[in-house]
Design a protein around this motif. Structure first.
Motif, PDB file in Angstrom:
ATOM      1  N   LEU A   1      35.599  45.138  41.606  1.00 45.51           N
ATOM      2  CA  LEU A   1      35.563  43.902  40.830  1.00 45.51           C
ATOM      3  C   LEU A   1      36.939  43.262  40.707  1.00 45.51           C
ATOM      4  N   PRO A   2      37.979  44.015  40.278  1.00 44.67           N
ATOM      5  CA  PRO A   2      39.302  43.388  40.185  1.00 44.67           C
ATOM      6  C   PRO A   2      39.775  42.785  41.499  1.00 44.67           C
ATOM      7  N   LEU A   3      39.550  43.480  42.606  1.00 43.12           N
ATOM      8  CA  LEU A   3      40.017  42.950  43.885  1.00 43.12           C
ATOM      9  C   LEU A   3      39.158  41.768  44.333  1.00 43.12           C
ATOM     10  N   GLY A   4      37.859  41.779  43.963  1.00 37.67           N
ATOM     11  CA  GLY A   4      37.005  40.631  44.256  1.00 37.67           C
ATOM     12  C   GLY A   4      37.502  39.396  43.520  1.00 37.67           C
ATOM     13  N   ARG A   5      37.886  39.554  42.259  1.00 38.60           N
ATOM     14  CA  ARG A   5      38.422  38.432  41.480  1.00 38.60           C
ATOM     15  C   ARG A   5      39.729  37.949  42.070  1.00 38.60           C
ATOM     16  N   LEU A   6      40.563  38.937  42.441  1.00 38.45           N
ATOM     17  CA  LEU A   6      41.843  38.590  43.047  1.00 38.45           C
ATOM     18  C   LEU A   6      41.604  37.764  44.312  1.00 38.45           C
ATOM     19  N   ALA A   7      40.586  38.180  45.074  1.00 41.44           N
ATOM     20  CA  ALA A   7      40.289  37.477  46.324  1.00 41.44           C
ATOM     21  C   ALA A   7      39.906  36.034  46.042  1.00 41.44           C
TER      22      ALA A   7
END
Lengths: 452, 339
Positions: A317-323
């Motif tokens: 989730l955090p990396l998806g948001r970052l993306a």
């Protein structure tokens, strides 16, 4: 899900063209109900399938008294077939409105039906066939499911939507083995109970899909038949007598799906995914390397995949948001940087006690930054009516590249030993990552270009 | 369908599925009670002392239902169907020689079962234990009692978990020094140094010189009999299509299972004996497929397990290709003849 359904007159989360509306509203900060529903389906299904996976070796050896060696023979042949199934699933799902749900449902259904069959099979050949059918179901459903996720989230939040889905999916994969062993503990040789419970769980997954994921008929009036304004920039053949999708002026064909590769953006990301896949050493090799090079004790060996899964779960989730914020392609390439770092750590002669944890964290981070993010990134370049086929093409390319890498890496390990093989993979990965970093550099703001 | 109806349908389905799931678990756990009751007509089992140095005894894992299920038990080798004396030590696989035993057992952990190998003294007291990385398969002790070996299946981690490998370990019982995997040994195949990531070993058997052993090597879809050297850490291929070798007490012959063409994929083995001097193979007169590492009762007789009503039964067979298999014991596996 029901929220989308109850607002049927103003569909918010079903079609890209309408989802753009959310830019002005609060949907920017929420996850589309369809994504949550699909995440739930994946979580439940993964609990079911990982229950079986976890006990299968034990069942074969102690339950049936079979020797499991040579059982993997099916794998090589099957990988090719599985790729075709994936493409077929993607293509079928695009042939008409609302088919995504039903093709995905068929995939989930096939896998569910395989579970009780395991109760009846007592020899290797039928068990091999059942597992093959199970994976056919998985191949069939992956592309339509990812297409549904991308179609039901706004372009700005797609990375996050995939992040949520992958996190839920991985949570199921972690819970499955636990459930299976609790059942084995409560029973004596309770493999029949494990398979039965796994079947019940799988049926529940299919049911959640059927009831709470909007398909063509569940969409609000008008929403499903919004004409797609974007002309596909490749010639699309129009076969006569198109009966399945009368509302669609151009029936998506296999040629159209492959013709997607004529689009520069999609071709670029597919080529990068392919090149990077060629340098992505398969999980089992990573764990073997951890054991060979870092001396991870035998008793931890079975737990290594859990380490990767836990990191994947936490970071998806955090990396998806970052993306979503800094660009999906950038995060996708950076994820391979994490994998590069993991390889480098495996190559060092420094043997700190924290090293295996760091490698697993990077390995899980790699998946979190690439798996869903690639789908989110590819979605930007595939028109809505070919979304499923387009994603299937990218996934298949990546999967085949990884398979080739597995074969090559195994051969290199045999010829030169683990260190040289890994060194080679590291150099290839660094080169491919550098190429991709340049090739995927955002030339324009990371905005949805397609639906404009 | 309205939201309310969907939720109702879901709840009803959850309820129905839960009933099926719970019923299947209850059914399977009721099995525990049944298996703790002594089966009518089964062998008589009583508690008692079991030692690994009483001459003329067979020690094995008792699989008969009842309170002593899975325990190491002993019977006179001359009357293997007679009353059993149970030790209280539970093992999945077992072997013993010269007063040393190796017992592969499962350990119930909070998340999953793990496995370990116990080294036992002549009174079945644990002297050491080692982690076993997967499901235990074969166990052996050298005729001197100085070395023990075991093989485990290590499961794959791919989606459907169909890739398996084996791990064969050898330990020097006197020093406790462990070779966790024979894959670390140098392989000499047909006279040349051989490398392969897919090399798997299983089914170790020892000579009495405390240095030489035999085992199965599998690579590229073929199996080989290898002769191993503990000092030089080398294995050398001797013969093709040999699995689970078992060296005769006089050290001249190897009993093994051979993959025979035309048999079903999951029952492909027939028992053979290989003469190590002439390298001549003799098929034995067991028509069924055998998946076991046979044990030599003496220089002329082999004992091995075949699937039976309560897990496995033991059979004996002349080692020269004559005679017929004879069932000597029901609900028993992993026999060792102690002296």
């Amino acid at each position: 899900m029901y929220v989308a359904d109850s607002r049927a007159s103003t569909p918010t989360a079903s079609v890209e063209g309408t989802a753009r509306r959310s830019r002005a509203g609060r949907y920017r900060t929420t996850i589309a109900p369809t994504v949550l529903a699909l995440g739930t389906v994946s979580l439940i299904t993964d609990v079911s399938s990982e229950m079986v996976t976890a006990v299968l070796p034990l069942y074969l050896v102690t339950g049936l008294g079979l020797s499991p060696l040579g059982f993997g023979l099916l794998d090589g042949v099957y990988n090719g077939f599985s790729a075709l199934v994936r493409l077929a699933g993607g293509h079928l799902a695009d042939r008409g409105d609302g088919r995504h749900k039903w093709v995905a449902g068929l995939g989930y259904g096939i896998s569910a039906a395989c579970k009780p069959l395991l109760l009846l099979a007592h020899t290797l050949t039928p068990i091999g066939l059942i597992l093959a059918a199970d994976r056919t179901g998985k191949g069939l459903r992956t592309a339509p499911r990812d297409a549904l996720i991308s179609l039901s989230s706004t372009p700005e939040t797609r990375g996050r939507a995939f992040g949520v889905h992958r996190a839920m999916d991985t949570a199921g994969a972690l819970l499955g083995p636990l459930a299976a062993f609790l059942i084995l503990r409560a029973t004596v040789d309770g493999y029949d109970a494990v398979f039965t419970v796994s079947f019940c769980v799988a049926v529940l997954g299919v049911l959640v899909l059927v009831l709470f994921v909007p398909g063509g008929s569940a969409r609000g009036p008008g929403a499903g038949s919004v004409p797609v304004p974007v002309p596909v920039p490749v010639p699309v053949s129009v076969p006569g007598g198109s009966t399945s999708a009368p509302e669609s002026p151009q029936r998506p064909t296999l040629r159209a799906a492959l013709g997607l590769l004529g689009r520069r953006d999609l071709r670029r990301i597919t080529i990068c995914a392919l090149l990077l896949g060629l340098a992505t050493v398969s999980d089992s090799f990573v764990y073997l390397l951890l054991q060979h090079r870092l001396g991870v004790p035998d008793r931890w060996f079975a737990l290594l995949p859990l380490g990767t899964a836990a990191a994947f779960l936490l970071l998806a989730l955090p990396l998806g948001r970052l993306a979503d914020r800094v660009g999906r392609r950038r995060v996708f390439v950076a994820g391979h940087g994490a994998l590069l770092l993991a390889y480098a750590l495996l190559l060092t002669s420094w043997h700190g006690p924290a090293l295996p944890y760091a490698v697993l964290l990077l390995h899980g981070g790699f998946y979190a930054a690439t798996d869903g993010v690639l789908m989110a990134a590819a979605s930007e370049n595939v028109p809505e009516r070919l979304r499923s086929s387009g994603l299937a093409v990218v996934q298949t390319g990546q999967a085949l590249a990884r398979f080739v890498c597995s074969l090559g890496f195994g051969a290199a390990w045999t010829l030169w030993g683990d260190r040289t093989a890994l060194l080679t993979a590291t150099v290839v990965l660094a080169a491919c990552a550098a190429f991709s970093a340049v090739s995927l550099r955002p030339a324009r703001p990371a905005k949805e270009r397609l639906a404009t | 369908m309205t939201v309310r109806n969907r939720v109702l349908v879901l709840l009803a389905a959850v309820l129905a599925l839960a009933v099926v799931a719970v019923a299947s678990i209850l059914h399977a756990s009721a099995r525990a009670d049944r298996r703790n009751e002594t089966q009518p007509g089964g062998p008589k089992v009583t508690s008692g002392p079991v030692t690994l140095t009483t001459p003329g005894r067979m020690v094995f894992r008792n699989m008969a239902w009842g309170p002593h299920r899975d325990e190491l038990t002993t019977v006179p080798a001359s009357a293997p169907a007679g009353p059993r004396v149970a030790s209280g030590v539970k093992c999945l696989r077992f072997y013993a020689a010269a007063g040393t035993g190796v017992c592969l057992q499962s350990v119930h952990g909070p998340v999953a079962d793990t496995y370990r190998a116990l080294i036992l003294d002549t009174h079945l007291k644990e002297t050491a234990h080692y982690d076993v990385p997967g499901i235990p398969s074969r166990a052996r002790v050298s005729p001197t009692g100085h070395f023990a070996a075991w093989t485990a299946f290590v499961g794959g981690d791919s989606y459907a978990g169909t890739n398996f490998s084996t791990r064969a370990a050898i330990v020097d019982v006197r020093t406790g020094k462990l070779i966790p995997s024979l894959e670390a040994f140098r392989i000499v195949k047909n006279g040349h140094r051989y490398h392969s990531a897919d090399a798997n070993f299983w089914g170790v058997t020892f000579t009495s010189d405390d240095n030489t052993f035999y085992a199965t090597l599998a690579t590229k879809g073929r199996t080989y009999l290898v002769q191993g050297d503990l000092r030089t850490r080398t294995v050398t291929t001797l013969h093709e299509n040999v699995e689970c070798p078992s060296l005769s007490p006089d050290g001249t012959r190897i009993a093994y299972k051979k993959r025979v063409k035309g048999l079903p994929k999951d029952a492909p083995w027939h028992l053979y004996v290989l003469n190590l001097r002439t390298m001549r193979e003799t098929p034995l007169s067991e028509p069924r497929s055998v998946d076991d590492q046979a044990a030599w009762q003496n220089n002329h007789t082999l004992v091995y397990a075949l699937p039976g009503d309560y897990g496995a039964d033991l059979y004996e067979l002349p080692a020269d290709g004559t005679g017929k298999p004879r069932r000597i014991s029901t609900a028993a596996v992993s026999p060792a003849f102690v002296e």
